[in-house]
Design an enzyme around this catalytic site. Structure first.
Site, short mmCIF file in Angstrom:
data_model
loop_
_atom_site.label_atom_id
_atom_site.label_comp_id
_atom_site.label_asym_id
_atom_site.label_seq_id
_atom_site.Cartn_x
_atom_site.Cartn_y
_atom_site.Cartn_z
N LYS A 108 -97.59 1.00 -3.22
CA LYS A 108 -97.40 0.97 -1.77
C LYS A 108 -98.48 1.77 -1.04
CE LYS A 108 -93.83 -1.66 -1.64
NZ LYS A 108 -93.91 -2.97 -1.01
N ILE B 20 -101.15 4.48 3.44
CA ILE B 20 -99.82 3.99 3.07
C ILE B 20 -99.62 2.56 3.56
CG2 ILE B 20 -98.86 6.31 3.03
CD1 ILE B 20 -97.63 5.85 5.72
N CYS B 21 -98.92 1.79 2.77
CA CYS B 21 -98.70 0.37 3.04
C CYS B 21 -97.47 0.19 3.94
CB CYS B 21 -98.50 -0.37 1.72
SG CYS B 21 -98.24 -2.13 1.89
N LEU B 22 -97.71 -0.32 5.15
CA LEU B 22 -96.62 -0.47 6.11
C LEU B 22 -96.55 -1.87 6.71
CD1 LEU B 22 -97.33 2.83 8.06
CD2 LEU B 22 -95.52 2.46 6.39
#
Length: 201
Positions: free
Chosen positions: A140, A147-149
């Site tokens: 993620k 950060i993967c959002l």
């Protein structure tokens, strides 16, 4: 309680199930959290008015002032609720931000450095928050520790331009990410408390 959209149906699940779905089936978790705590956090973060980014030389100082005021209020509300979990400061022109965030687990405080730049197309484009020391430790994350959002955050941000600011990115982006990912990384031994690191050395 968390809200997920699957095949145009709304499904409510608890935190544990949400964490598993987000980890193994990210395409299902396309909608924001809708629990009472999240709504309360949002209500305590002032919305912004000025639609301006770093390229808007005349309006950017006004937008930046709104960002500071919104963040200050958010931090004050967090402290009042005994939920203080991050600190931020910026470069003089407000285009570069850095600070610390922390996660509490089993009465231990896990602290991380965070950083991000304000995109030139801000506020249409949300900032990409990075935790460099965690780079490569979870799927993620993008390269550089960003950060993967994308799945659950970007649609919500897009609907709220220019009202959402840095405080909202922290509350709706970084906060949920820490709550899901850090416990998982701790359980795998990929994140250790500073006392454990000192003992190893």
């Amino acid at each position: 309680m968390y809200c997920i959209v699957k095949e145009k149906r709304i499904i409510y699940v608890n935190k544990e199930i949400y964490a598993k779905l987000w980890k193994y089936q990210p395409s299902l978790t396309s909608i924001k959290m809708v629990d009472a705590a999240t709504k309360k956090a949002l209500s305590g973060i002032p919305l912004l008015k000025t639609n301006a980014g770093p390229r808007d030389k005349d309006l950017w100082p006004t937008r930046l002032k709104e960002e500071y005021m919104s963040l200050i209020k958010y931090v004050e509300n967090n402290k009042a609720a005994d939920n203080d979990w991050f600190r931020l400061e910026s470069s003089k022109d407000g285009t570069r931000w850095f600070g610390k965030c922390w996660h509490m687990q089993d009465f231990l405080k896990y602290e991380f450095d965070i950083e991000f730049d304000i995109p030139v197309t801000y506020p249409v484009t949300a900032p990409e928050i990075a935790i460099p020391e965690l780079d490569g430790k979870t799927a993620k994350m993008y390269r550089g520790g960003k950060i993967c959002l994308t799945d659950h955050f970007k649609p919500l941000w897009a609907k709220n331009v220019p009202k959402f600011g840095i405080g909202h990115a922290i509350a709706l982006g970084l906060g949920p990410w820490l709550a899901v990912e850090i416990p998982d990384l701790i359980s795998k031994g990929l994140v250790k408390h500073k006392d454990e690191k000192e003992e190893e050395t």
